[in-house]
Design a protein around this motif. Structure first.
Motif, PDB file in Angstrom:
ATOM      1  N   ILE A 154       0.844  -1.203   0.000  1.00  5.63           N
ATOM      2  CA  ILE A 154       0.000   0.000   0.000  1.00  5.63           C
ATOM      3  C   ILE A 154       0.875   1.248   0.000  1.00  5.63           C
ATOM      4  O   ILE A 154       0.607   2.208  -0.721  1.00  5.63           O
ATOM      5  CB  ILE A 154      -0.960   0.003   1.215  1.00  5.63           C
ATOM      6  CG1 ILE A 154      -1.919  -1.182   1.136  1.00  5.63           C
ATOM      7  CG2 ILE A 154      -1.747   1.299   1.299  1.00  5.63           C
ATOM      8  CD1 ILE A 154      -2.802  -1.190  -0.087  1.00  5.63           C
ATOM      9  N   GLY A 155       1.940   1.239   0.784  1.00  9.00           N
ATOM     10  CA  GLY A 155       2.882   2.362   0.791  1.00  9.00           C
ATOM     11  C   GLY A 155       3.509   2.570  -0.573  1.00  9.00           C
ATOM     12  O   GLY A 155       3.702   3.701  -1.022  1.00  9.00           O
ATOM     13  N   ASP A 156       3.819   1.472  -1.267  1.00  5.25           N
ATOM     14  CA  ASP A 156       4.385   1.535  -2.609  1.00  5.25           C
ATOM     15  C   ASP A 156       3.389   2.177  -3.579  1.00  5.25           C
ATOM     16  O   ASP A 156       3.756   3.058  -4.358  1.00  5.25           O
ATOM     17  CB  ASP A 156       4.763   0.135  -3.081  1.00  5.25           C
ATOM     18  CG  ASP A 156       5.265   0.123  -4.507  1.00  5.25           C
ATOM     19  OD1 ASP A 156       6.314   0.730  -4.775  1.00  5.25           O
ATOM     20  OD2 ASP A 156       4.588  -0.498  -5.366  1.00  5.25           O
ATOM     21  N   SER A 166      -3.241  -6.366  -6.480  1.00  6.12           N
ATOM     22  CA  SER A 166      -3.572  -7.199  -5.324  1.00  6.12           C
ATOM     23  C   SER A 166      -4.983  -6.828  -4.890  1.00  6.12           C
ATOM     24  O   SER A 166      -5.500  -5.765  -5.239  1.00  6.12           O
ATOM     25  CB  SER A 166      -2.580  -6.995  -4.174  1.00  6.12           C
ATOM     26  OG  SER A 166      -2.795  -5.760  -3.544  1.00  6.12           O
ATOM     27  N   LYS A 167      -5.612  -7.692  -4.112  1.00  6.68           N
ATOM     28  CA  LYS A 167      -6.984  -7.441  -3.663  1.00  6.68           C
ATOM     29  C   LYS A 167      -7.049  -6.210  -2.761  1.00  6.68           C
ATOM     30  O   LYS A 167      -7.996  -5.428  -2.842  1.00  6.68           O
ATOM     31  CB  LYS A 167      -7.535  -8.652  -2.915  1.00  6.68           C
ATOM     32  CG  LYS A 167      -7.831  -9.829  -3.794  1.00  6.68           C
ATOM     33  CD  LYS A 167      -8.402 -10.976  -2.980  1.00  6.68           C
ATOM     34  CE  LYS A 167      -8.626 -12.194  -3.850  1.00  6.68           C
ATOM     35  NZ  LYS A 167      -9.156 -13.322  -3.056  1.00  6.68           N
ATOM     36  N   LEU A 168      -6.053  -6.030  -1.901  1.00  4.49           N
ATOM     37  CA  LEU A 168      -6.043  -4.884  -0.990  1.00  4.49           C
ATOM     38  C   LEU A 168      -5.901  -3.576  -1.766  1.00  4.49           C
ATOM     39  O   LEU A 168      -6.592  -2.588  -1.486  1.00  4.49           O
ATOM     40  CB  LEU A 168      -4.918  -5.025   0.039  1.00  4.49           C
ATOM     41  CG  LEU A 168      -4.852  -3.963   1.123  1.00  4.49           C
ATOM     42  CD1 LEU A 168      -6.141  -3.920   1.931  1.00  4.49           C
ATOM     43  CD2 LEU A 168      -3.674  -4.235   2.046  1.00  4.49           C
ATOM     44  N   ARG A 169      -5.013  -3.550  -2.760  1.00  4.70           N
ATOM     45  CA  ARG A 169      -4.847  -2.348  -3.580  1.00  4.70           C
ATOM     46  C   ARG A 169      -6.136  -2.024  -4.323  1.00  4.70           C
ATOM     47  O   ARG A 169      -6.517  -0.866  -4.431  1.00  4.70           O
ATOM     48  CB  ARG A 169      -3.706  -2.534  -4.578  1.00  4.70           C
ATOM     49  CG  ARG A 169      -2.341  -2.560  -3.938  1.00  4.70           C
ATOM     50  CD  ARG A 169      -1.281  -2.750  -4.979  1.00  4.70           C
ATOM     51  NE  ARG A 169      -0.011  -3.119  -4.371  1.00  4.70           N
ATOM     52  CZ  ARG A 169       1.155  -2.818  -4.879  1.00  4.70           C
ATOM     53  NH1 ARG A 169       1.255  -2.177  -6.008  1.00  4.70           N
ATOM     54  NH2 ARG A 169       2.261  -3.177  -4.265  1.00  4.70           N
ATOM     55  N   ILE A 174      -1.650  12.552   0.295  1.00  2.00           N
ATOM     56  CA  ILE A 174      -1.999  11.174   0.621  1.00  2.00           C
ATOM     57  C   ILE A 174      -0.855  10.605   1.441  1.00  2.00           C
ATOM     58  O   ILE A 174       0.298  10.658   1.019  1.00  2.00           O
ATOM     59  CB  ILE A 174      -2.304  10.342  -0.644  1.00  2.00           C
ATOM     60  CG1 ILE A 174      -2.741   8.924  -0.287  1.00  2.00           C
ATOM     61  CG2 ILE A 174      -1.144  10.339  -1.609  1.00  2.00           C
ATOM     62  CD1 ILE A 174      -3.345   8.157  -1.445  1.00  2.00           C
ATOM     63  N   THR A 175      -1.167  10.135   2.651  1.00  2.00           N
ATOM     64  CA  THR A 175      -0.125   9.651   3.552  1.00  2.00           C
ATOM     65  C   THR A 175      -0.497   8.285   4.103  1.00  2.00           C
ATOM     66  O   THR A 175      -1.668   7.990   4.338  1.00  2.00           O
ATOM     67  CB  THR A 175       0.087  10.602   4.743  1.00  2.00           C
ATOM     68  OG1 THR A 175      -1.150  10.775   5.428  1.00  2.00           O
ATOM     69  CG2 THR A 175       0.607  11.942   4.295  1.00  2.00           C
ATOM     70  N   ARG A 176       0.511   7.472   4.325  1.00  2.00           N
ATOM     71  CA  ARG A 176       0.341   6.146   4.917  1.00  2.00           C
ATOM     72  C   ARG A 176       0.288   6.322   6.422  1.00  2.00           C
ATOM     73  O   ARG A 176       1.128   7.025   7.003  1.00  2.00           O
ATOM     74  CB  ARG A 176       1.537   5.272   4.522  1.00  2.00           C
ATOM     75  CG  ARG A 176       1.482   3.852   5.022  1.00  2.00           C
ATOM     76  CD  ARG A 176       0.581   3.018   4.144  1.00  2.00           C
ATOM     77  NE  ARG A 176       0.897   1.597   4.272  1.00  2.00           N
ATOM     78  CZ  ARG A 176       0.102   0.717   4.842  1.00  2.00           C
ATOM     79  NH1 ARG A 176      -1.054   1.098   5.336  1.00  2.00           N
ATOM     80  NH2 ARG A 176       0.450  -0.543   4.904  1.00  2.00           N
ATOM     81  N   VAL A 177      -0.686   5.720   7.098  1.00  2.00           N
ATOM     82  CA  VAL A 177      -0.809   5.823   8.553  1.00  2.00           C
ATOM     83  C   VAL A 177      -0.262   4.562   9.213  1.00  2.00           C
ATOM     84  O   VAL A 177       0.678   4.605   9.992  1.00  2.00           O
ATOM     85  CB  VAL A 177      -2.274   6.068   8.978  1.00  2.00           C
ATOM     86  CG1 VAL A 177      -2.407   6.073  10.484  1.00  2.00           C
ATOM     87  CG2 VAL A 177      -2.774   7.376   8.390  1.00  2.00           C
ATOM     88  N   LEU A 215      -5.401   2.484   7.057  1.00  2.00           N
ATOM     89  CA  LEU A 215      -4.367   2.292   6.050  1.00  2.00           C
ATOM     90  C   LEU A 215      -3.725   3.616   5.637  1.00  2.00           C
ATOM     91  O   LEU A 215      -2.506   3.737   5.600  1.00  2.00           O
ATOM     92  CB  LEU A 215      -4.949   1.602   4.816  1.00  2.00           C
ATOM     93  CG  LEU A 215      -5.507   0.205   5.043  1.00  2.00           C
ATOM     94  CD1 LEU A 215      -6.168  -0.306   3.783  1.00  2.00           C
ATOM     95  CD2 LEU A 215      -4.423  -0.734   5.521  1.00  2.00           C
ATOM     96  N   CYS A 216      -4.554   4.609   5.289  1.00  2.00           N
ATOM     97  CA  CYS A 216      -4.010   5.894   4.828  1.00  2.00           C
ATOM     98  C   CYS A 216      -5.032   7.002   5.009  1.00  2.00           C
ATOM     99  O   CYS A 216      -6.207   6.742   5.272  1.00  2.00           O
ATOM    100  CB  CYS A 216      -3.553   5.807   3.370  1.00  2.00           C
ATOM    101  SG  CYS A 216      -4.865   5.426   2.220  1.00  2.00           S
ATOM    102  N   GLN A 217      -4.560   8.229   4.862  1.00  2.00           N
ATOM    103  CA  GLN A 217      -5.420   9.408   4.916  1.00  2.00           C
ATOM    104  C   GLN A 217      -5.242  10.190   3.621  1.00  2.00           C
ATOM    105  O   GLN A 217      -4.118  10.322   3.114  1.00  2.00           O
ATOM    106  CB  GLN A 217      -5.077  10.295   6.111  1.00  2.00           C
ATOM    107  CG  GLN A 217      -5.411   9.651   7.426  1.00  2.00           C
ATOM    108  CD  GLN A 217      -5.104  10.547   8.616  1.00  2.00           C
ATOM    109  OE1 GLN A 217      -4.269  11.443   8.528  1.00  2.00           O
ATOM    110  NE2 GLN A 217      -5.788  10.303   9.722  1.00  2.00           N
TER     111      GLN A 217
END
Length: 131
Positions: A7-9, A30-33, A76-79, A127-129
């Motif tokens: 997700i960070g990538d 991927s399913k999560l992406r 967009i940031t990864r939390v 996951l992110c904001q």
């Protein structure tokens, strides 16, 4: 290539493509992406995405959205990261920019925005904001 934080990538690829003014960016599928991208489409932050077969693996082609030349996604940031996972109950979900932005959560009911999580009365991993 093995990616420890997919997700960070993907977030970094989107951020870099927007800084360069690109219309489309690709990332491994991927399913999560896919879940995160579906939330971004529903909330109006990207135009669309599609799955593209490249050789023997699948990639996601993400069409970015711009408003008068400036990216719709301001930040967009990864939390939650692999080294430090961040979880939140439904009553402790933070507001992003006083409700102008969204948090994307991975919940037992699937990947969803913070507003949808409040309606569904479910918490999960932030996951992110995005705003």
């Amino acid at each position: 290539m093995n990616i420890s934080d997919p997700i960070g990538d993907m977030i970094t690829r989107i951020r870099n493509a927007q800084m360069r003014g690109k219309a489309v960016v690709t990332t491994p599928a991927s399913k999560l992406r896919v879940g995160v991208l579906e939330v971004l489409i529903k909330e109006g932050y990207i135009r669309s995405f599609s799955e593209v077969q490249v050789g023997n693996h699948t990639e996601l082609s993400i069409e970015l959205k711009y408003s008068e030349g400036t990216p719709v996604i301001e930040k967009i940031t990864r939390v939650s990261k692999p080294g430090r996972r961040v979880y939140s109950s439904v009553k402790d979900l933070p507001l992003v920019r006083n409700g102008l932005g969204i948090s994307i959560l991975s919940t037992p009911k699937g990947v969803m925005s913070d507003a949808t999580a409040r309606v569904e009365n479910v918490g999960g991993e932030i996951l992110c904001q995005v705003y």
